[in-house]
Design a protein around this motif. Structure first.
Motif, PDB file in Angstrom:
ATOM      1  N   ASN A 131       0.831  -1.210   0.000  1.00 25.25           N
ATOM      2  CA  ASN A 131       0.000   0.000   0.000  1.00 25.25           C
ATOM      3  C   ASN A 131       0.862   1.254   0.000  1.00 25.25           C
ATOM      4  OD1 ASN A 131      -2.524  -1.197  -0.125  1.00 25.25           O
ATOM      5  ND2 ASN A 131      -2.709  -1.359   2.094  1.00 25.25           N
ATOM      6  N   ALA A 132       1.931   1.262   0.782  1.00 22.10           N
ATOM      7  CA  ALA A 132       2.817   2.426   0.825  1.00 22.10           C
ATOM      8  C   ALA A 132       3.454   2.674  -0.544  1.00 22.10           C
ATOM      9  CB  ALA A 132       3.890   2.234   1.890  1.00 22.10           C
ATOM     10  N   ARG A 133       3.930   1.601  -1.196  1.00 19.67           N
ATOM     11  CA  ARG A 133       4.522   1.760  -2.526  1.00 19.67           C
ATOM     12  C   ARG A 133       3.488   2.265  -3.523  1.00 19.67           C
ATOM     13  NH1 ARG A 133       6.704  -3.149  -1.001  1.00 19.67           N
ATOM     14  NH2 ARG A 133       5.342  -4.299  -2.419  1.00 19.67           N
ATOM     15  N   LEU A 134       2.282   1.719  -3.466  1.00 19.08           N
ATOM     16  CA  LEU A 134       1.223   2.140  -4.378  1.00 19.08           C
ATOM     17  C   LEU A 134       0.891   3.615  -4.181  1.00 19.08           C
ATOM     18  CD1 LEU A 134      -0.889   1.453  -6.531  1.00 19.08           C
ATOM     19  CD2 LEU A 134      -2.406   0.692  -4.681  1.00 19.08           C
ATOM     20  N   ILE A 135       0.777   4.038  -2.938  1.00 20.66           N
ATOM     21  CA  ILE A 135       0.482   5.444  -2.640  1.00 20.66           C
ATOM     22  C   ILE A 135       1.567   6.349  -3.205  1.00 20.66           C
ATOM     23  CG2 ILE A 135       0.380   7.145  -0.755  1.00 20.66           C
ATOM     24  CD1 ILE A 135      -1.090   4.878   0.858  1.00 20.66           C
ATOM     25  N   LEU A 136       2.825   5.977  -3.013  1.00 20.97           N
ATOM     26  CA  LEU A 136       3.923   6.808  -3.515  1.00 20.97           C
ATOM     27  C   LEU A 136       3.957   6.849  -5.039  1.00 20.97           C
ATOM     28  CD1 LEU A 136       6.698   5.875  -0.955  1.00 20.97           C
ATOM     29  CD2 LEU A 136       5.420   8.025  -1.101  1.00 20.97           C
ATOM     30  N   ILE A 137       3.679   5.725  -5.688  1.00 21.12           N
ATOM     31  CA  ILE A 137       3.621   5.695  -7.156  1.00 21.12           C
ATOM     32  C   ILE A 137       2.506   6.601  -7.663  1.00 21.12           C
ATOM     33  CG2 ILE A 137       3.025   4.223  -9.126  1.00 21.12           C
ATOM     34  CD1 ILE A 137       4.532   1.939  -7.592  1.00 21.12           C
ATOM     35  N   LEU A 138       1.322   6.490  -7.059  1.00 20.45           N
ATOM     36  CA  LEU A 138       0.199   7.323  -7.493  1.00 20.45           C
ATOM     37  C   LEU A 138       0.424   8.794  -7.158  1.00 20.45           C
ATOM     38  CD1 LEU A 138      -2.744   4.936  -6.567  1.00 20.45           C
ATOM     39  CD2 LEU A 138      -1.851   5.446  -8.839  1.00 20.45           C
ATOM     40  N   ALA A 139       1.033   9.079  -6.007  1.00 20.01           N
ATOM     41  CA  ALA A 139       1.344  10.465  -5.650  1.00 20.01           C
ATOM     42  C   ALA A 139       2.326  11.062  -6.655  1.00 20.01           C
ATOM     43  CB  ALA A 139       1.913  10.533  -4.238  1.00 20.01           C
ATOM     44  N   ASN A 140       3.308  10.275  -7.052  1.00 21.04           N
ATOM     45  CA  ASN A 140       4.256  10.756  -8.052  1.00 21.04           C
ATOM     46  C   ASN A 140       3.549  11.033  -9.377  1.00 21.04           C
ATOM     47  OD1 ASN A 140       7.129  11.169  -8.911  1.00 21.04           O
ATOM     48  ND2 ASN A 140       6.492   9.607 -10.376  1.00 21.04           N
ATOM     49  N   HIS A 141       2.620  10.165  -9.742  1.00 22.20           N
ATOM     50  CA  HIS A 141       1.874  10.350 -10.985  1.00 22.20           C
ATOM     51  C   HIS A 141       1.047  11.636 -10.938  1.00 22.20           C
ATOM     52  CE1 HIS A 141      -0.312   9.371 -14.629  1.00 22.20           C
ATOM     53  NE2 HIS A 141      -1.420   9.648 -13.970  1.00 22.20           N
ATOM     54  N   ILE A 142       0.397  11.882  -9.809  1.00 17.95           N
ATOM     55  CA  ILE A 142      -0.405  13.099  -9.649  1.00 17.95           C
ATOM     56  C   ILE A 142       0.509  14.319  -9.667  1.00 17.95           C
ATOM     57  CG2 ILE A 142      -1.861  14.400  -8.026  1.00 17.95           C
ATOM     58  CD1 ILE A 142      -2.933  11.553  -7.157  1.00 17.95           C
ATOM     59  N   GLY A 143       1.543  14.284  -8.849  1.00 17.35           N
ATOM     60  CA  GLY A 143       2.580  15.292  -8.884  1.00 17.35           C
ATOM     61  C   GLY A 143       2.232  16.681  -8.377  1.00 17.35           C
ATOM     62  N   ASP A 144       0.996  16.950  -8.081  1.00 14.95           N
ATOM     63  CA  ASP A 144       0.565  18.273  -7.638  1.00 14.95           C
ATOM     64  C   ASP A 144       0.480  18.280  -6.114  1.00 14.95           C
ATOM     65  OD1 ASP A 144      -1.113  20.463  -6.800  1.00 14.95           O
ATOM     66  OD2 ASP A 144      -1.881  20.605  -8.845  1.00 14.95           O
ATOM     67  N   ARG A 145       1.384  19.015  -5.484  1.00 13.62           N
ATOM     68  CA  ARG A 145       1.472  19.015  -4.024  1.00 13.62           C
ATOM     69  C   ARG A 145       0.180  19.502  -3.362  1.00 13.62           C
ATOM     70  NH1 ARG A 145       5.531  19.010   0.041  1.00 13.62           N
ATOM     71  NH2 ARG A 145       4.313  18.886   1.935  1.00 13.62           N
ATOM     72  N   VAL A 146      -0.499  20.473  -3.968  1.00 16.24           N
ATOM     73  CA  VAL A 146      -1.755  20.984  -3.406  1.00 16.24           C
ATOM     74  C   VAL A 146      -2.808  19.880  -3.412  1.00 16.24           C
ATOM     75  CG1 VAL A 146      -3.636  22.643  -3.740  1.00 16.24           C
ATOM     76  CG2 VAL A 146      -1.255  23.380  -3.999  1.00 16.24           C
ATOM     77  N   ILE A 147      -2.943  19.182  -4.523  1.00 18.19           N
ATOM     78  CA  ILE A 147      -3.922  18.092  -4.622  1.00 18.19           C
ATOM     79  C   ILE A 147      -3.570  16.987  -3.638  1.00 18.19           C
ATOM     80  CG2 ILE A 147      -4.812  16.263  -6.132  1.00 18.19           C
ATOM     81  CD1 ILE A 147      -5.921  19.032  -6.780  1.00 18.19           C
ATOM     82  N   LEU A 148      -2.289  16.660  -3.529  1.00 16.30           N
ATOM     83  CA  LEU A 148      -1.874  15.601  -2.605  1.00 16.30           C
ATOM     84  C   LEU A 148      -2.173  15.985  -1.155  1.00 16.30           C
ATOM     85  CD1 LEU A 148       1.467  14.626  -4.329  1.00 16.30           C
ATOM     86  CD2 LEU A 148      -0.669  13.300  -4.297  1.00 16.30           C
ATOM     87  N   THR A 149      -1.963  17.243  -0.814  1.00 17.45           N
ATOM     88  CA  THR A 149      -2.280  17.711   0.544  1.00 17.45           C
ATOM     89  C   THR A 149      -3.787  17.650   0.785  1.00 17.45           C
ATOM     90  OG1 THR A 149      -0.319  19.112   0.578  1.00 17.45           O
ATOM     91  CG2 THR A 149      -2.061  19.638   2.161  1.00 17.45           C
ATOM     92  N   GLU A 150      -4.589  18.039  -0.219  1.00 23.01           N
ATOM     93  CA  GLU A 150      -6.038  17.938  -0.086  1.00 23.01           C
ATOM     94  C   GLU A 150      -6.451  16.488   0.119  1.00 23.01           C
ATOM     95  OE1 GLU A 150      -8.461  19.869  -3.074  1.00 23.01           O
ATOM     96  OE2 GLU A 150      -6.985  21.485  -3.249  1.00 23.01           O
TER      97      GLU A 150
END
Length: 61
Positions: free
Chosen positions: A35-54
């Motif tokens: 799950n941690a690896r998946l979250i990091l992969i998807l966060a990298n794909h999204i790449g927008d810090r504001v969206i990730l914080t939301e």
């Protein structure tokens, strides 16, 4: 761009089945690592810090 919280996945039940299948045979620790690896992969794909914080804030509600 705002965080999308409404259903937005084609075939959500199929995706959920695939997600569960990815955990088959994993220990609790291995599942958490996956799950941690998946979250990091998807966060990298999204790449927008504001969206990730939301997303972090939405997940904590």
């Amino acid at each position: 761009m705002a965080l999308i919280l409404d259903p937005n996945i084609a075939d959500p039940d199929g995706f959920y089945d695939t997600l569960l299948a990815a955990h088959d045979g994993l220990s609790a620790a291995e599942s958490a690592d996956f799950n941690a690896r998946l979250i990091l992969i998807l966060a990298n794909h999204i790449g927008d810090r504001v969206i990730l914080t939301e997303a972090l804030l939405a997940a904590s509600d």
